[in-house]
Enzyme design. Sequence first.
Site, PDB file in Angstrom:
ATOM      1  N   TYR A 147       0.830  -1.199   0.000  1.00  0.00           N
ATOM      2  CA  TYR A 147       0.000   0.000   0.000  1.00  0.00           C
ATOM      3  C   TYR A 147       0.872   1.260   0.000  1.00  0.00           C
ATOM      4  CZ  TYR A 147      -3.553   3.361   1.582  1.00  0.00           C
ATOM      5  OH  TYR A 147      -4.399   4.442   1.702  1.00  0.00           O
ATOM      6  N   LYS A 159       1.279   4.150  -2.995  1.00  0.00           N
ATOM      7  CA  LYS A 159       0.959   5.561  -2.768  1.00  0.00           C
ATOM      8  C   LYS A 159       2.177   6.462  -2.989  1.00  0.00           C
ATOM      9  CE  LYS A 159      -3.415   5.191  -1.699  1.00  0.00           C
ATOM     10  NZ  LYS A 159      -4.464   5.767  -2.563  1.00  0.00           N
TER      11      LYS A 159
END
Length: 260
Positions: A165, A169
């Site tokens: 994750y 990002k």
Amino acid sequence: MSSSHAYLSDLFSLDGRVAVVTGGSSGIGRAIAGALARAGARVVAVARREEELAAAVGELTADGCRAAWVSGDLGTREGVRAAAEEAAAVFGEPDILVNSAGINLRPPLAELGEEVWDTTMAVNLEAPFLLGQRFGPGMAERGFGRIIHITSQQAHRAFVHSGAYGVSKGALESLARSQAEAWSPYGVTCNTLVPGFVMTPLNERLSADPERVAALAARTMTGRNGLAEDFAGAAVFLASGASAYVTGQSLHVDGGFSVH
């Protein structure tokens, strides 16, 4: 209209603009879709769940806004392409693209398999890239465009199992800079909004731990965690003519979390 209203309207109005907002059915995406629509844009919300989409768009049309929805799977290239074409067919080619759809799978790194990695990258990074490739050149050709990505504190620092994750990002913020380099000479700005901890469905697992929620709030300077509506003003600013000279930037909307 008073002079202040006329000035603000000239500065921030989105009248005549078309926006596509992924993840527009819940959380931050839903709040941004609502803000852009109320500022005058015709908004197409793109997400998976039809029921949530219909509810979000119904709320806006009941308020007199022009809004529609497209149900699509942003986890595959074919799904992204199909959703993009369907979205562009509603009100025409978009002037504003908001990439808020995200998937938040964060097993400990040692347990992170290739499937979780691939799924995370597909939704969080590849979909924004493909949508940018589809809509960015048209924006540049017309001389106006706004691309806004929603990232995370994990783009900048690792905590609570950042895993794939955080990588997705961080890469998304780099994508914004690459898009800015490519298209800003033609009137297209590309920026990122960086939330702190926001109580949204995406953070369900963390929200269920009251001690962790309180600790995160204490880490901010404002003394509270974020709300989806905290993003309305920043989104309208980045989508409007007011931000014409702001590009390639990451704007933290986090109550001071990142600098405390």
